[in-house]
Scaffold this motif. Structure first.
Motif, PDB file in Angstrom:
ATOM      1  N   GLU A 564      -5.859  -0.483   9.152  1.00 19.78           N
ATOM      2  CA  GLU A 564      -4.706  -0.641   8.267  1.00 19.78           C
ATOM      3  C   GLU A 564      -3.499   0.130   8.824  1.00 19.78           C
ATOM      4  N   HIS A 565      -3.793   1.368   9.291  1.00 21.73           N
ATOM      5  CA  HIS A 565      -2.711   2.166   9.880  1.00 21.73           C
ATOM      6  C   HIS A 565      -2.144   1.480  11.123  1.00 21.73           C
ATOM      7  N   LEU A 566      -2.997   0.798  11.890  1.00 19.31           N
ATOM      8  CA  LEU A 566      -2.554   0.112  13.104  1.00 19.31           C
ATOM      9  C   LEU A 566      -1.598  -1.033  12.756  1.00 19.31           C
ATOM     10  N   ALA A 567      -1.941  -1.774  11.685  1.00 22.19           N
ATOM     11  CA  ALA A 567      -1.056  -2.885  11.270  1.00 22.19           C
ATOM     12  C   ALA A 567       0.311  -2.359  10.831  1.00 22.19           C
ATOM     13  N   ILE A 568       0.226  -1.253  10.059  1.00 21.44           N
ATOM     14  CA  ILE A 568       1.490  -0.659   9.614  1.00 21.44           C
ATOM     15  C   ILE A 568       2.296  -0.152  10.807  1.00 21.44           C
ATOM     16  N   LEU A 569       1.592   0.472  11.747  1.00 16.85           N
ATOM     17  CA  LEU A 569       2.265   1.025  12.925  1.00 16.85           C
ATOM     18  C   LEU A 569       2.947  -0.078  13.730  1.00 16.85           C
ATOM     19  N   ASN A 570       2.314  -1.263  13.852  1.00 12.83           N
ATOM     20  CA  ASN A 570       2.928  -2.388  14.583  1.00 12.83           C
ATOM     21  C   ASN A 570       4.269  -2.787  13.947  1.00 12.83           C
ATOM     22  N   ILE A 573       6.888  -0.124  14.540  1.00 12.14           N
ATOM     23  CA  ILE A 573       7.416  -0.133  15.913  1.00 12.14           C
ATOM     24  C   ILE A 573       8.394  -1.303  16.099  1.00 12.14           C
ATOM     25  N   ARG A 574       8.080  -2.467  15.574  1.00 11.62           N
ATOM     26  CA  ARG A 574       8.929  -3.633  15.783  1.00 11.62           C
ATOM     27  C   ARG A 574      10.313  -3.456  15.083  1.00 11.62           C
ATOM     28  N   ARG A 594      18.355  -2.958  31.855  1.00 15.89           N
ATOM     29  CA  ARG A 594      17.213  -2.020  31.833  1.00 15.89           C
ATOM     30  C   ARG A 594      16.664  -1.882  30.425  1.00 15.89           C
ATOM     31  N   ILE A 595      17.538  -1.895  29.458  1.00 18.89           N
ATOM     32  CA  ILE A 595      17.079  -1.762  28.061  1.00 18.89           C
ATOM     33  C   ILE A 595      16.272  -2.990  27.665  1.00 18.89           C
ATOM     34  N   TYR A 596      16.787  -4.213  28.084  1.00 19.84           N
ATOM     35  CA  TYR A 596      16.041  -5.438  27.757  1.00 19.84           C
ATOM     36  C   TYR A 596      14.620  -5.396  28.355  1.00 19.84           C
ATOM     37  N   GLU A 597      14.523  -4.865  29.562  1.00 19.28           N
ATOM     38  CA  GLU A 597      13.181  -4.791  30.212  1.00 19.28           C
ATOM     39  C   GLU A 597      12.243  -3.866  29.431  1.00 19.28           C
ATOM     40  N   GLN A 598      12.774  -2.717  29.005  1.00 20.83           N
ATOM     41  CA  GLN A 598      11.934  -1.765  28.279  1.00 20.83           C
ATOM     42  C   GLN A 598      11.534  -2.328  26.917  1.00 20.83           C
ATOM     43  N   ILE A 599      12.530  -3.064  26.285  1.00 18.19           N
ATOM     44  CA  ILE A 599      12.197  -3.686  24.983  1.00 18.19           C
ATOM     45  C   ILE A 599      11.093  -4.708  25.178  1.00 18.19           C
ATOM     46  N   ALA A 600      11.165  -5.514  26.281  1.00 19.66           N
ATOM     47  CA  ALA A 600      10.114  -6.510  26.541  1.00 19.66           C
ATOM     48  C   ALA A 600       8.766  -5.822  26.765  1.00 19.66           C
ATOM     49  N   THR A 601       8.816  -4.686  27.485  1.00 24.85           N
ATOM     50  CA  THR A 601       7.543  -3.963  27.724  1.00 24.85           C
ATOM     51  C   THR A 601       6.941  -3.449  26.424  1.00 24.85           C
ATOM     52  N   ILE A 602       7.811  -2.844  25.585  1.00 22.91           N
ATOM     53  CA  ILE A 602       7.322  -2.330  24.300  1.00 22.91           C
ATOM     54  C   ILE A 602       6.806  -3.468  23.436  1.00 22.91           C
ATOM     55  N   ASN A 603       7.490  -4.591  23.468  1.00 18.73           N
ATOM     56  CA  ASN A 603       7.075  -5.745  22.662  1.00 18.73           C
ATOM     57  C   ASN A 603       5.706  -6.273  23.123  1.00 18.73           C
ATOM     58  N   GLU A 604       5.505  -6.241  24.463  1.00 14.87           N
ATOM     59  CA  GLU A 604       4.199  -6.681  24.995  1.00 14.87           C
ATOM     60  C   GLU A 604       3.089  -5.740  24.524  1.00 14.87           C
ATOM     61  N   LEU A 605       3.421  -4.456  24.519  1.00 14.21           N
ATOM     62  CA  LEU A 605       2.411  -3.492  24.044  1.00 14.21           C
ATOM     63  C   LEU A 605       2.071  -3.721  22.571  1.00 14.21           C
ATOM     64  N   VAL A 606       3.102  -3.988  21.767  1.00 11.99           N
ATOM     65  CA  VAL A 606       2.875  -4.240  20.335  1.00 11.99           C
ATOM     66  C   VAL A 606       2.087  -5.531  20.150  1.00 11.99           C
ATOM     67  N   ARG A 607       2.404  -6.554  20.998  1.00 13.51           N
ATOM     68  CA  ARG A 607       1.661  -7.821  20.893  1.00 13.51           C
ATOM     69  C   ARG A 607       0.168  -7.582  21.166  1.00 13.51           C
ATOM     70  N   ARG A 612      -5.490  -6.799  19.365  1.00 12.60           N
ATOM     71  CA  ARG A 612      -6.663  -5.945  19.087  1.00 12.60           C
ATOM     72  C   ARG A 612      -6.952  -5.845  17.592  1.00 12.60           C
ATOM     73  N   TRP A 613      -5.878  -5.853  16.798  1.00 13.48           N
ATOM     74  CA  TRP A 613      -6.068  -5.795  15.352  1.00 13.48           C
ATOM     75  C   TRP A 613      -6.765  -7.047  14.843  1.00 13.48           C
ATOM     76  N   LEU A 614      -6.329  -8.214  15.439  1.00 15.99           N
ATOM     77  CA  LEU A 614      -7.010  -9.457  15.052  1.00 15.99           C
ATOM     78  C   LEU A 614      -8.490  -9.413  15.434  1.00 15.99           C
TER      79      LEU A 614
END
Length: 638
Positions: A564-570, A573-574, A594-607, A612-614
């Motif tokens: 539950e905490h993981l879902a909330i954390l996702n 973060i978004r 550079r910011i767009y690249e980091q946002i894409a990386t963070i978004n991939e991590l959240v995805r 994993r939550w699924l």
């Protein structure tokens, strides 16, 4: 002692000369040690004689040596009976280590002081009894016994020794006849009854007395002639009287004899002719009465024989119908009779087993079978049961019952034999099964108990195994035949619930509960038995399992919270990430790419976290489906 305790210091020769001044007989002195050996003596041939070879005499002189008295003895001729006749006396030393012995040679005394010897007895006996031709004496070692007259100087020959040994063994006289020389010789023991004399065990000897049988045979012949003459004279007189009387009585007797012969041939209805002589007439009448009674007796015997034959037939039919083999044996184990079942298990001759030893035709053994109860039954005169096993694995149960006559002496024995091979095999299998059950009962880790409801409505333990006792912390001996409530307070309700489930057919449903007294979680599984008021109980200590369940539940609940905490954390973060993306699009600075690249990386991590939550959701569904875990339900126990 004047010798200072050293017997070697005694001058026996000088002492002998001093004593010799007071007697006309030759004196000899001896010193015997505690081992019974003559160490010192004035008569040198006797030095070294060991009296321990004569146990009874050695015991007598040992008692004298250990005492304090002077002991005189009777006359004797030494241990081998070959010495001169001597008178003995004994005196112990003060230290009781030695025995002093003194002897007087009776044959050196003057004639007026001498006592008679057995040598002098022989001529007196032969003179007084002319039929006695010779008398000889032998010692206990079969040598010549104190004989100095020249008669019987030689010892016994081999044949005589055999006879003397027989006399010694039996204690009875033995006679030997010599028909050729018309003599008879008797051998016997001359027993000297004098228990007060130490040497009495050595003075017994044997006597051989030979006497002629001529006078006896002559007297017997004379008697034969006299009685023979009288007999012949009597026979002659009887013959003359017989001829005279026969003329008067022959005819009536002949008639009676002829009639009796006819009756004896089987004609019991034949009448005996009357006789002219009153005495014979009475014989004829008595014979007629006897024949009449005999005829009635014969008819009675025939009737009983017919009844007996019928009874024997019934007995044979009954015994032949019996499945057990029935034998009637004599006391030497020979078969006299056997029923049909017994004949089927025998391997007798063509004539059947009758007359054959039972052990030969039944078990093919050379002697009485091992385990056979017949010898014990004959000895105890009482029925005995036993089991006989043969090499081929056949096991036979045998019952032997002795048949006794009126005086209680066994005249035969009735034996029943039953092949119990299958029964013994089943019994062995049952014993194996019982042993395995006992091993399982005592060795299993699961507690087992058998309970039963009594008429008083009390529920009692019938038996408990060690595991049950260990789990409930009771002693097995305190539980057996004791109410459940007394052994396990508060568990009477559980026992009634078990019996109720058994009656309702729900015995297999387990019962789990927490025992606060024992501090354990327990599980009970019941099963029904053949008795309606009984039930078997399997008891398990599931404390560890319950604790594992609790820990598992706590772990799964923690996982649920983490998910539950993981879902909330996702989501959390978004949201900031979208704000950063908006500001970056409004202000296209030099670092926008550079910011767009980091946002894409963070978004991939959240995805990936979403993925994993699924997957965790699938794990939760699996646990709900296969382990009955539902985090929304409270923790309850049936």
């Amino acid at each position: 002692m004047a010798s200072g305790g050293d017997p070697a210091a005694i001058d026996l020769i000088l002492l002998k000369e001093e004593i010799g001044q007071y007697t006309a007989a030759e004196v000899d002195l001896y010193i015997i040690n505690e081992s019974g050996v003559i160490e010192y003596a004035t008569y040198e041939p006797d030095i070294g004689i060991d009296f321990s070879a004569y146990p009874q005499f050695f015991g007598e002189i040992t008692q004298i040596r250990e005492g304090d008295a002077f002991v005189p003895d009777r006359s004797g001729s030494g241990v081998d009976h070959t010495e001169a006749l001597r008178k003995f006396a004994y005196l112990p030393t003060p230290d009781h280590q030695y025995l002093l012995e003194m002897s007087l040679n009776m044959e050196t005394l003057p004639d007026e002081q001498r006592i008679f010897t057995y040598d002098e007895l022989i001529p007196a006996l032969t003179d007084a009894h002319p039929i006695v031709t010779n008398i000889r004496f032998y010692s206990s070692t079969y040598g010549p016994f104190n004989v100095n007259t020249g008669i019987g100087e030689a010892g016994a020959d081999d044949a005589t020794i055999v006879i003397l040994q027989q006399v010694k063994d039996t204690g009875e006289p033995v006679g030997v006849s010599d028909p050729k020389n018309k003599t008879e010789t008797r051998y016997f023991i001359v027993d000297i009854e004098d228990s007060s004399s130490p040497i009495h065990s050595l003075v017994d000897f044997y006597a051989e007395v030979t006497y002629t049988t001529g006078a006896r045979e002559a007297a017997a012949f004379q008697a034969l002639v006299t009685y023979g003459t009288i007999m012949l004279l009597g026979l002659g007189i009887a013959a003359i009287l017989g001829i005279i009387v026969s003329r008067h009585v022959a005819r009536p007797v002949t008639d009676i004899v002829d009639d009796i012969d006819i009756i004896a041939s089987g004609d019991l209805d034949h009448a005996i002719r009357p006789a002219r002589i009153p005495e014979f007439s009475r014989i004829a009448d008595s014979t007629t009465v006897l024949v009449t009674e005999l005829k009635e007796k014969i008819n009675e015997v025939n009737r009983k024989n017919r009844e007996l034959a019928a009874s024997e037939g019934e007995k044979t039919l009954i015994l032949n119908a019996v499945t057990e083999g029935v034998f009637f044996l004599d006391t030497d184990y020979h078969i006299i009779w056997a029923n049909a079942a017994a004949r089927r298990i025998t391997t007798g001759t063509e004539m059947g087993p009758t007359g054959c030893p039972c052990y030969r035709v039944v078990h093919d053994e050379p002697g009485v079978c091992e385990g056979c109860p017949i010898p014990e039954a004959l000895e105890r005169q009482h029925p005995v049961q036993g089991t006989v096993a043969t090499a081929d694995g056949t096991v036979t149960e045998v019952i032997a019952s002795p048949v006794l006559d009126e005086s209680g002496v066994p005249t035969g024995i009735v034996v029943t034999a039953l092949d119990v091979t299958a029964r013994e095999a089943a019994a062995a299998a049952l014993r194996t099964s019982e042993r395995q059950y006992r091993d399982l009962f005592t060795g299993m880790n699961t507690g087992f108990a058998l309970i039963r409801r009594e008429e008083s409505d009390d529920i009692r333990f019938l038996t408990v195994n060690p595991a049950f006792a260990k789990i409930t912390e009771i002693k097995p001996e305190n539980a057996i035949n004791t109410p459940v409530e007394d052994v396990l307070p508060g568990r009477g309700i559980t026992a009634r619930e078990i019996l109720r489930r058994v009656r309702e057919g729900r015995a297999g449903e387990p019962i789990e509960f927490r025992s606060e007294i024992l501090g354990k979680d327990l599980r009970i599984t019941a099963f029904s038995t053949a008795e309606g008021d009984e039930a078997g109980v399997l008891l398990e200590d599931v404390t560890g399992i319950v604790e594992l369940r609790r820990q598992q539940r706590e772990t799964l609940e923690q996982i649920e919270r983490n998910l539950e905490h993981l879902a909330i954390l996702n989501d959390e973060i978004r949201n900031p990430l979208m704000v950063i993306l908006g500001y970056t699009e409004l202000d296209e600075g030099v670092y926008a790419d550079r910011i767009y690249e980091q946002i894409a990386t963070i978004n991939e991590l959240v995805r990936r976290l979403d993925q994993r939550w699924l997957e965790s959701e699938k794990v939760r569904e699996f646990l709900r489906k296969h382990h009955g875990w539902d985090p929304d339900e409270p923790d309850e126990r049936s």
